[in-house]
Design a protein around this motif. Structure first.
Motif, PDB file in Angstrom:
ATOM      1  N   THR A 106      51.042-100.269 -12.215  1.00 46.89           N
ATOM      2  CA  THR A 106      52.029-100.535 -11.177  1.00 46.89           C
ATOM      3  C   THR A 106      53.343-100.850 -11.860  1.00 46.89           C
ATOM      4  O   THR A 106      53.407-100.962 -13.089  1.00 46.89           O
ATOM      5  CB  THR A 106      51.591-101.700 -10.266  1.00 46.89           C
ATOM      6  N   SER A 107      54.419-100.969 -11.081  1.00 47.35           N
ATOM      7  CA  SER A 107      55.684-101.412 -11.668  1.00 47.35           C
ATOM      8  C   SER A 107      55.627-102.932 -11.761  1.00 47.35           C
ATOM      9  O   SER A 107      55.164-103.495 -12.749  1.00 47.35           O
ATOM     10  CB  SER A 107      56.876-100.923 -10.840  1.00 47.35           C
ATOM     11  N   GLY A 161      54.444-104.470  -8.764  1.00 45.30           N
ATOM     12  CA  GLY A 161      53.481-104.727  -7.703  1.00 45.30           C
ATOM     13  C   GLY A 161      53.990-105.684  -6.648  1.00 45.30           C
ATOM     14  O   GLY A 161      55.040-105.486  -6.047  1.00 45.30           O
ATOM     15  N   SER A 176      51.507-101.365 -17.265  1.00 39.96           N
ATOM     16  CA  SER A 176      52.732-101.266 -16.481  1.00 39.96           C
ATOM     17  C   SER A 176      53.811-100.628 -17.334  1.00 39.96           C
ATOM     18  O   SER A 176      54.276-101.225 -18.307  1.00 39.96           O
ATOM     19  CB  SER A 176      53.196-102.640 -15.992  1.00 39.96           C
ATOM     20  N   ASP A 222      51.538 -99.208  -5.644  1.00 41.13           N
ATOM     21  CA  ASP A 222      52.741-100.021  -5.520  1.00 41.13           C
ATOM     22  C   ASP A 222      53.074-100.212  -4.050  1.00 41.13           C
ATOM     23  O   ASP A 222      52.701 -99.382  -3.211  1.00 41.13           O
ATOM     24  CB  ASP A 222      53.928 -99.370  -6.244  1.00 41.13           C
ATOM     25  N   GLU A 265      55.827 -96.535  -0.697  1.00 44.71           N
ATOM     26  CA  GLU A 265      54.683 -97.284  -1.207  1.00 44.71           C
ATOM     27  C   GLU A 265      53.452 -96.411  -1.071  1.00 44.71           C
ATOM     28  O   GLU A 265      53.419 -95.458  -0.292  1.00 44.71           O
ATOM     29  CB  GLU A 265      54.501 -98.604  -0.454  1.00 44.71           C
ATOM     30  N   GLY A 286      55.338 -97.285  -9.340  1.00 41.91           N
ATOM     31  CA  GLY A 286      54.175 -97.225 -10.214  1.00 41.91           C
ATOM     32  C   GLY A 286      53.077 -96.286  -9.765  1.00 41.91           C
ATOM     33  O   GLY A 286      52.199 -95.931 -10.550  1.00 41.91           O
TER      34      GLY A 286
END
Length: 369
Positions: A94-95, A97, A129, A160, A195, A300
């Motif tokens: 994820t980035s 999250g 990440s 994400d 998302e 992400g």
């Protein structure tokens, strides 16, 4: 060396969560980006938000999204999961999250959400990440574990969620579109966030329970080392990632028939990416498409969602149109699905992601036959 096959696909997107339904909507040129009003000032209130989730609390939303999407991919692959098997992994990226919008969660360990989800699914957890390349890098790590003989099954991808901080940040950075997401279009003016989650099941060839979708032939990554948000203007990192993925796959660039581009819609990214393709594939002319106009930029999760779209395109021989593209920019002189889907019997394609921090990841897939 062990060969890696893709045996399961699962995605949850702004266009829905059923594998075939979302694919059909992509091919029809639909978009899941719509108005999501908020009480704080944004450059644009359009976003690709999930239509089938009523969970508002960010941590619970990300955990639910990850768990049900990874489970859908496992079910699609018909994989029997044993909670005690050390060779079955959940590899998720994820980035940032859910951490940015909650004082209660902003200091949570980066890996906690993956550990929780893996325990629910009965898999071994690995978290990473790398900004917008997270989903692609999860696939690369899974492929390496299988090829090295350290894993038999890896459920790889990213998830994400939308949040106030992410939308405000892209407004402040100037990367958010004031109109709509139009990747590679002469009138592009920025990206729009989304998302979602995407997961692919990778297995060692020979143990699969169903006919695979594709081979994952090669992976390559590189870092621009140029800045926190802006890519290298020369596209050096992009070309290096492409080189490494093709070298690992053992193929030449003229064998690439299909490219799922990053296609974020920002002025800088589209210019750098299209120039890199024009230089790299000069004279070879693969079909280039992109999906962020349909899903939004899912941070992400984007690399995994785009890998699924590429695999489905190779499998079906259909390339979805680039939503929002009407008049392509000058240096992207390739076959482009403008306005309608294209028929293409490509055997090999690649998916490229470009992330903040200079991350570039290229994945090469071959249609299974």
């Amino acid at each position: 060396m062990n060969k890696v096959v893709v045996t399961g696909l699962g995605w949850t997107t702004a266009l829905g969560s059923q594998l075939q339904t979302v694919w059909e909507r992509l091919v029809e040129g639909q978009t899941g980006i719509r108005d999501l009003p908020v009480e704080y000032p944004l450059k644009n209130t359009l976003a690709g938000f999930l239509p089938d989730s009523d969970i508002a609390e960010p941590k619970a939303r990300l955990l639910d999204l990850t768990q049900r999407t990874a489970k859908a991919a496992l079910d699609d692959a018909r994989v029997a999961v044993s909670g005690q098997n050390p060779r079955q992994f959940l590899i998720a990226g994820t980035s940032l999250g859910y951490r940015l919008d909650s004082l209660a969660f902003h200091q949570d360990p980066l890996h906690e959400w993956v550990v929780t989800t893996a325990q629910q699914l009965g898999l071994q957890p690995l978290a990473l990440s790398t900004a917008c390349s997270s989903g692609s890098d999860a696939l690369m790590l899974g492929a390496y574990l299988i090829r090295a003989g350290l894993a038999d099954t890896c459920v790889c991808g990213g998830a994400d969620i939308l949040g106030r901080s992410k939308r405000l940040a892209h407004t402040a950075l100037g990367t958010m579109s004031a109109t709509r997401l139009r990747a590679f279009d002469q009138h592009h003016d920025g990206t729009l966030l989304g998302e979602g989650a995407g997961f692919l099941v990778l297995e060692r060839q020979g143990q699969e329970a169903r006919k695979p979708y594709a081979y994952l032939l090669g992976c390559g990554s590189a870092n621009d080392a140029a800045g926190l948000t802006a890519p290298d203007e020369q596209g050096t990192g992009i070309r290096l990632a492409l080189d490494r993925s093709l070298e690992e796959a053992g193929i030449h660039r003229n064998q690439i028939g299909l490219v799922n581009a990053h296609g974020s819609g920002t002025l800088t990214n589209d210019r750098v990416e299209s120039a890199a393709y024009a230089d790299y594939f000069s004279g070879y002319q693969p079909i280039v498409f992109a999906t962020k106009g349909a899903f939004g930029h899912t941070l992400g999760a984007t690399g995994a969602l785009e890998a699924i779209a590429l695999v489905k395109s190779l499998q079906t021989g259909v390339v979805p149109p680039i939503h929002g593209l009407e008049t392509p920019i000058a240096n992207l002189d390739f076959r482009l699905p403008v306005g309608t889907a294209l028929q293409a019997q490509a055997q090999i394609g690649l998916s490229l992601t470009i992330g903040f921090g200079g991350f570039n990841t290229s994945l090469v897939f071959q249609r299974y036959s």
